[in-house]
Scaffold this motif. Sequence first.
Motif, PDB file in Angstrom:
ATOM      1  N   ILE A  94       9.593  -1.068   1.892  1.00 58.03           N
ATOM      2  CA  ILE A  94       8.139  -1.218   2.039  1.00 58.03           C
ATOM      3  C   ILE A  94       7.548   0.025   2.705  1.00 58.03           C
ATOM      4  N   ASP A  95       8.224   0.528   3.738  1.00 61.26           N
ATOM      5  CA  ASP A  95       7.724   1.719   4.435  1.00 61.26           C
ATOM      6  C   ASP A  95       7.626   2.915   3.489  1.00 61.26           C
ATOM      7  N   TRP A  96       8.676   3.172   2.713  1.00 61.45           N
ATOM      8  CA  TRP A  96       8.638   4.311   1.782  1.00 61.45           C
ATOM      9  C   TRP A  96       7.554   4.123   0.723  1.00 61.45           C
ATOM     10  N   THR A 110      -1.425   2.459  -2.575  1.00 66.78           N
ATOM     11  CA  THR A 110      -1.589   2.130  -3.993  1.00 66.78           C
ATOM     12  C   THR A 110      -0.494   1.218  -4.538  1.00 66.78           C
ATOM     13  N   ALA A 111       0.635   1.138  -3.878  1.00 64.33           N
ATOM     14  CA  ALA A 111       1.692   0.232  -4.347  1.00 64.33           C
ATOM     15  C   ALA A 111       1.392  -1.213  -3.973  1.00 64.33           C
ATOM     16  N   PHE A 112       0.468  -1.424  -3.040  1.00 66.14           N
ATOM     17  CA  PHE A 112       0.258  -2.760  -2.476  1.00 66.14           C
ATOM     18  C   PHE A 112      -1.191  -3.247  -2.472  1.00 66.14           C
ATOM     19  N   ARG A 113      -2.132  -2.383  -2.148  1.00 65.13           N
ATOM     20  CA  ARG A 113      -3.510  -2.800  -1.856  1.00 65.13           C
ATOM     21  C   ARG A 113      -4.114  -3.667  -2.961  1.00 65.13           C
ATOM     22  N   GLY A 114      -4.606  -4.831  -2.550  1.00 63.27           N
ATOM     23  CA  GLY A 114      -5.322  -5.712  -3.464  1.00 63.27           C
ATOM     24  C   GLY A 114      -4.446  -6.440  -4.474  1.00 63.27           C
ATOM     25  N   LYS A 115      -3.133  -6.408  -4.284  1.00 54.72           N
ATOM     26  CA  LYS A 115      -2.224  -7.120  -5.184  1.00 54.72           C
ATOM     27  C   LYS A 115      -1.736  -8.390  -4.504  1.00 54.72           C
ATOM     28  N   ALA A 116      -1.260  -9.325  -5.312  1.00 54.71           N
ATOM     29  CA  ALA A 116      -0.779 -10.598  -4.785  1.00 54.71           C
ATOM     30  C   ALA A 116       0.702 -10.519  -4.449  1.00 54.71           C
ATOM     31  N   ALA A 117       1.106 -11.310  -3.463  1.00 57.41           N
ATOM     32  CA  ALA A 117       2.514 -11.411  -3.098  1.00 57.41           C
ATOM     33  C   ALA A 117       2.882 -12.866  -2.866  1.00 57.41           C
ATOM     34  N   GLY A 118       4.106 -13.197  -3.246  1.00 59.35           N
ATOM     35  CA  GLY A 118       4.684 -14.500  -2.950  1.00 59.35           C
ATOM     36  C   GLY A 118       5.966 -14.263  -2.179  1.00 59.35           C
ATOM     37  N   ILE A 119       6.229 -15.114  -1.184  1.00 58.73           N
ATOM     38  CA  ILE A 119       7.400 -14.894  -0.335  1.00 58.73           C
ATOM     39  C   ILE A 119       8.268 -16.138  -0.272  1.00 58.73           C
ATOM     40  N   GLN A 138       3.122 -10.988   7.619  1.00 58.49           N
ATOM     41  CA  GLN A 138       2.341 -10.057   8.439  1.00 58.49           C
ATOM     42  C   GLN A 138       2.438  -8.633   7.892  1.00 58.49           C
ATOM     43  N   ILE A 139       3.643  -8.195   7.548  1.00 61.10           N
ATOM     44  CA  ILE A 139       3.839  -6.833   7.037  1.00 61.10           C
ATOM     45  C   ILE A 139       3.073  -6.639   5.735  1.00 61.10           C
ATOM     46  N   LEU A 140       3.183  -7.590   4.826  1.00 54.59           N
ATOM     47  CA  LEU A 140       2.510  -7.462   3.529  1.00 54.59           C
ATOM     48  C   LEU A 140       0.990  -7.502   3.696  1.00 54.59           C
ATOM     49  N   GLY A 141       0.510  -8.286   4.635  1.00 49.32           N
ATOM     50  CA  GLY A 141      -0.929  -8.289   4.921  1.00 49.32           C
ATOM     51  C   GLY A 141      -1.386  -6.947   5.467  1.00 49.32           C
ATOM     52  N   THR A 142      -0.549  -6.326   6.280  1.00 49.28           N
ATOM     53  CA  THR A 142      -0.880  -5.026   6.856  1.00 49.28           C
ATOM     54  C   THR A 142      -0.991  -3.950   5.787  1.00 49.28           C
ATOM     55  N   VAL A 143      -0.183  -4.039   4.724  1.00 51.03           N
ATOM     56  CA  VAL A 143      -0.289  -3.063   3.634  1.00 51.03           C
ATOM     57  C   VAL A 143      -1.282  -3.537   2.569  1.00 51.03           C
ATOM     58  N   GLN A 144      -2.128  -4.493   2.962  1.00 46.83           N
ATOM     59  CA  GLN A 144      -3.294  -4.919   2.178  1.00 46.83           C
ATOM     60  C   GLN A 144      -2.969  -5.771   0.956  1.00 46.83           C
ATOM     61  N   MET A 145      -1.847  -6.500   0.987  1.00 52.39           N
ATOM     62  CA  MET A 145      -1.549  -7.446  -0.089  1.00 52.39           C
ATOM     63  C   MET A 145      -2.181  -8.790   0.243  1.00 52.39           C
ATOM     64  N   ILE A 146      -2.468  -9.556  -0.785  1.00 55.95           N
ATOM     65  CA  ILE A 146      -2.966 -10.918  -0.631  1.00 55.95           C
ATOM     66  C   ILE A 146      -1.747 -11.820  -0.791  1.00 55.95           C
ATOM     67  N   VAL A 147      -1.251 -12.359   0.310  1.00 54.85           N
ATOM     68  CA  VAL A 147      -0.059 -13.207   0.275  1.00 54.85           C
ATOM     69  C   VAL A 147      -0.510 -14.645   0.037  1.00 54.85           C
TER      70      VAL A 147
END
Length: 192
Positions: A94-96, A110-119, A138-147
């Motif tokens: 995720i960091d890279w 750009t790899a994350f912002r405004g995209k959906a995630a399921g965990i 929390q991490i995915l929210g920080t990189v602007q994903m909608i979890v």
Amino acid sequence: MTVRIGVISGSVRQGSHNMALAALGAARVAAAGAEASMIDLATFDLPVYSQDIEQHACPADARRLKAAFEACDGLLIASPEHNGSIPALLKNAIDWASRPSEGESLVALTAFRGKAAGIMSASIGPFGGMRALAHLRQILGTVQMIVVPEQLAVPLAGSAFTPGRALAEPLPNTILDGLVTRLVDVAGRLRG
């Protein structure tokens, strides 16, 4: 255009319960009418993230991983729990992938912002990886994903899977179906 979901296991161990869970998730993504793109973290040679490494020469596999994430409308991540959090392998990936490419701002994401995630998580412990899921959310929210709100925690994973690596009980199967259905729907809506 078909919704494309990247499916990732935060474990690359042989016989990993989370790899089995990711494979089940990928099958459910396909059954929901979306395209499942397996992203195997074992195929990326990524050093531990360091800005010094990045500034000297960003690893080619970091760029390849980011491109794989960018090509997806959403991500479905199965993460084990390591000492109450997510494994270093997943955090490093995720960091890279969060790093800007040439011409992007520091917060482009750009790899994350405004995209959906399921965990989801499978753990041999009695809590099914719930602490890891809280950190991952929390991490995915920080990189602007909608979890999406649905998540799956599979406790006592050593006995939760059949010999064919399916989930043995009906409840986690039902939760997985709901999680994937919501993820595909939200990813499609966010894509526009």
